[in-house]
Design a protein around this motif. Structure first.
Motif, short mmCIF file in Angstrom:
data_model
loop_
_atom_site.label_atom_id
_atom_site.label_comp_id
_atom_site.label_asym_id
_atom_site.label_seq_id
_atom_site.Cartn_x
_atom_site.Cartn_y
_atom_site.Cartn_z
N ARG B 164 -46.31 23.14 -2.85
CA ARG B 164 -47.51 23.34 -2.03
C ARG B 164 -48.46 22.15 -2.17
O ARG B 164 -49.06 21.70 -1.18
N LEU B 167 -47.09 19.53 0.02
CA LEU B 167 -47.36 19.80 1.45
C LEU B 167 -48.82 19.50 1.79
O LEU B 167 -49.12 19.01 2.88
N ASP B 168 -49.71 19.79 0.85
CA ASP B 168 -51.14 19.54 1.10
C ASP B 168 -51.43 18.05 1.24
O ASP B 168 -52.45 17.66 1.81
N PRO B 173 -49.06 19.62 9.02
CA PRO B 173 -48.69 20.92 8.41
C PRO B 173 -47.21 21.21 8.68
O PRO B 173 -46.64 20.74 9.67
N ARG B 174 -46.61 21.99 7.80
CA ARG B 174 -45.19 22.32 7.92
C ARG B 174 -45.01 23.84 7.81
O ARG B 174 -44.64 24.35 6.74
N PRO B 175 -45.28 24.57 8.92
CA PRO B 175 -45.25 26.04 8.84
C PRO B 175 -43.93 26.61 8.34
O PRO B 175 -43.93 27.61 7.63
N VAL B 176 -42.80 25.98 8.69
CA VAL B 176 -41.52 26.55 8.26
C VAL B 176 -41.33 26.38 6.75
O VAL B 176 -40.82 27.28 6.08
N GLU B 178 -43.78 26.31 4.63
CA GLU B 178 -44.69 27.33 4.09
C GLU B 178 -44.02 28.71 4.13
O GLU B 178 -44.14 29.48 3.18
N TRP B 179 -43.33 28.98 5.21
CA TRP B 179 -42.61 30.25 5.39
C TRP B 179 -41.58 30.42 4.25
O TRP B 179 -41.49 31.48 3.63
N ARG B 182 -43.41 30.86 0.86
CA ARG B 182 -43.98 32.20 0.72
C ARG B 182 -42.87 33.21 0.41
O ARG B 182 -43.05 34.10 -0.42
N VAL B 308 -35.11 16.88 8.88
CA VAL B 308 -36.02 17.98 8.55
C VAL B 308 -35.81 19.21 9.43
O VAL B 308 -35.69 20.33 8.90
#
Lengths: 111, 326
Positions: B164, B167-168, B173-176, B178-179, B182, B308
């Motif tokens: 994380r 990613l920050d 941003p990389r929603p996948v 993050e998915w 999580r 990616v």
């Protein structure tokens, strides 16, 4: 009727790539083969990008709950976990975006 | 390279005043390092390893890699014997170390197509399992590996936090990803005692000949973590070089790998396989950013960025399957 001259970008890239692989690559010394294959790969990606209807981006952004950064932050906070009201929509949206991205960058990943 | 300076330094390090460098040639190396094959008088076949000008911040320097090789060699891991370390940049322009040269093939695409390398598929992955079990006997705290920092109490939680943070730092941003992270957070296994994890133990970084493993290479990402992280990295689909049916690195069966390793918690390995795709995607983003930002204009880096989306697709499918089974 197109106003730009044809053949268009995707056709040019595909035709040039074909020449690279069929005519030039066999004539190259072996230590340049990897570089030539990378060039061919880059041309294939660019050709698919040129051929893709980019409309999916606006459609995906319109459906996204907030800007991509806030959507990403919400996912991190667990607001789209399984069992939450919008889990299914978020999963479907990520699938749709990723499918469109793969169609250009990595079509084989889609199986 | 300045062979006169190198010769003088090697004479000093070996105590052999008549040492002569008979040959030095650049081997195909990674994106981060330069590897030179050195032929030294007396039939000595060595490799000299030093840094490229531009290096990734997350990888260890040569002195640290040398310490890791020494620790691994002492633990009975099949690595090239580390011989000499030069921390002075004045000799070659960057620190370097010298190790014994080992024969073999590492190239991933060739390895996964071969029925005989490593002594055959099943024997090879059994041997890889054994190598990992040797690596994982190295446990914190270790004064010689102090640069690895304090071992985390909960390696899985530490992995999520590190990813994380990475990613920050990204431009986009990389929603996948993050998915996926999580999901890992929701399904994280309990804390485990950390061990030395190689952290890049995969097809392509392991040298093989027809009889077996000749060298475990590329120690620059090692850290204290969950031992299953190494098994997950090796088994992750993204490191099978297209030979997906052979789940252990595209080389052999998962069962033979586990058998060679000893006690394996399969559920933990599967968790780390998801983690592997996220980590590799994040590294690929970093590599592409080097090109995009102009730090290093390079087609290979540019193309790595286009890996990616495929990794993201795989992450989505793994998360979907795992959540459905939960």
């Amino acid at each position: 009727m197109p106003l730009h001259e044809e053949p268009a970008a995707a056709d040019l890239l595909a035709t040039a790539r074909d020449m690279l692989l069929k005519d030039l690559l066999p004539a190259l010394p072996p230590d340049k083969a990897f570089a030539a294959r990378m060039v061919a790969n880059a041309m294939a990606i660019a050709a698919r990008a040129a051929a893709q209807d980019g409309g999916w981006e606006a459609a995906a952004l319109a459906r996204m709950p907030g800007a991509p950064a806030s959507f990403a932050a919400s996912i991190r906070e667990g607001r789209f976990d399984p069992g939450t009201p919008h889990h299914g929509e978020a999963a479907a949206l990520l699938d749709e975006i990723t499918r469109a991205r793969c169609a250009v960058s990595a079509p084989r990943a889609l199986g | 390279m300045d062979e006169a300076r190198l010769t003088a330094w090697l004479r000093d390090a070996t105590g052999d005043a008549s040492l002569v460098v008979e040959g030095a040639s650049l081997l195909s190396g990674g994106a981060i390092q330069q590897n030179w094959a050195l032929d030294v008088s007396g039939g000595r076949a060595w490799v000299l390893r030093t840094d490229n000008a531009a290096t990734l911040a997350v990888s260890h320097g040569r002195a640290q890699e040398y310490a890791l090789l020494r620790a691994a060699f002492a633990a009975g891991v099949t690595v090239p014997e580390p011989l000499f370390l030069c921390e002075e940049a004045s000799v070659l322009g960057a620190p370097f170390f010298v190790m014994r040269r080992v024969a073999g093939t590492a190239a991933g695409h060739r390895v996964v197509r071969s029925e005989t390398l490593g002594g055959g598929r099943e024997a090879c992955v059994r041997a890889l399992g054994h190598e990992l079990s040797r690596i994982h006997t190295i446990r914190p705290p270790r004064a010689d590996l102090g640069f690895l920092g304090t071992a985390p109490d909960d390696p899985c939680a530490a992995f999520i936090a590190e990813q994380r943070t990475a990613l920050d730092r990204q431009r986009l941003p990389r929603p996948v990803l993050e998915w996926g992270l999580r999901h890992l957070e929701r399904t994280a296994p309990p804390p485990i005692l950390p061990v030395l994890v190689h952290n890049d133990f995969r097809t392509g970084n392991i040298m093989l000949d027809e009889t077996g493993v000749t060298a475990v290479l590329d120690w620059e990402f090692s850290c204290w973590s969950d031992p299953h992280a190494d098994l997950g990295w090796l088994c992750a689909k993204c490191w099978r070089f297209g030979n997906d049916a052979q789940e252990a690195g595209g080389i052999g069966s998962r069962a033979a790998l586990y058998e060679g390793y000893g006690a394996v918690d399969d559920a933990r390995v599967r968790w780390w396989e998801v983690a592997a795709h996220i980590r590799w995607a994040s590294i690929a983003v970093d590599q592409a950013e080097r090109h995009i930002s102009g730090v290093e204009h390079n087609l290979e880096l540019a193309l790595t960025g286009h890996m990616v989306p495929g990794l993201e697709w795989e992450i989505l499918r793994m998360v979907e399957t795992r959540d459905a089974a939960a």
